[in-house]
Motif scaffolding. Structure first.
Motif: not given
Length: 222
Positions: A73-83
């Motif tokens: 969940f943390t990984l997917r949340a990071a990927l959703a907002v990272l360039p």
């Protein structure tokens, strides 16, 4: 009520304890003894662990280190907002957890490990932190149940004064150390401040969009 199905067990390195993966319908649970470490229905605070520190970053090419793959969940949340130019390194101590992500929990992970920005390191996150000065713009730690909820004695080294100094050294100027906990811990807040971080403490919902249990996210800025 659908009964729980035991899918797999995996030993924790340098520990006598074992993780167990269970499934009930489309719900997954990872257990340590009788303690549930994570559940696929409760992920709001794990998402906040990534979203809150990344909001503070100004670089177009951030490098993020995530300690603990969990259910992704943390990984997917990071990927959703990272360039697109970002880089995410995920350190997972238990190799079976990575195998579960690609096997029985593939639906939960939704292919996020195949994102070209992601690199998975099967090993202790502390080794990466201690070997890479000024390498990361943010370090996200979701290990055990927080600084005082340790299932593996070696994890204490992430949160003690020496471990916090290593984390600070591994961050670039303006970098953010983000730490998840199931409960508040005034002593850990003091340790962060004594290490020279600027500290914020956020109480976030365990389940996105619903009332109930709240967890704690520390945001410690170098």
């Amino acid at each position: 009520m659908i009964p729980w199905e035991h899918l797999d067990s995996a030993p924790i390195p340098d520990s006598s304890e074992t993780l167990r993966l269970k499934r009930r319908g489309r719900e997954y649970s990872i257990m340590l003894g009788t303690n549930e470490l994570m559940n696929s229905r409760l992920f709001g605070s794990e998402e906040a662990l990534a979203r809150l520190p990344i909001e503070k970053l100004g670089t177009p090419t951030p490098h993020i280190l995530i300690g603990g793959l969990g259910m992704g969940f943390t990984l997917r949340a990071a990927l959703a907002v990272l360039p697109p130019q970002a880089k995410v390194t995920v350190a997972e101590l238990v190799p079976a957890v990575v195998a579960w992500a690609r096997g029985p929990m593939a639906e939960v992970f939704a292919g996020c490990l195949d994102d070209p920005r992601v690199q998975v390191h099967e090993g202790d996150v502390s080794a990466l932190i201690r070997s890479a000065p000024a390498a990361y713009d943010s370090i996200l730690l979701d290990v055990d149940n927080g600084p005082e909820g340790l299932s593996r004695p070696g994890n204490d080294g992430l949160y003690d004064p020496r471990g916090l100094q290593f984390a600070k050294t591994a961050l670039r100027p303006g970098g953010v150390l983000s730490v998840w906990s199931a409960a508040p811990d005034a002593g850990f807040t003091r340790r962060l401040k004594n290490a020279g971080f600027g500290v914020e403490e956020a109480k976030v919902k365990a389940h996105r969009g619903k009332s109930g249990t709240r967890h704690v996210i520390w945001l410690a800025v170098k």
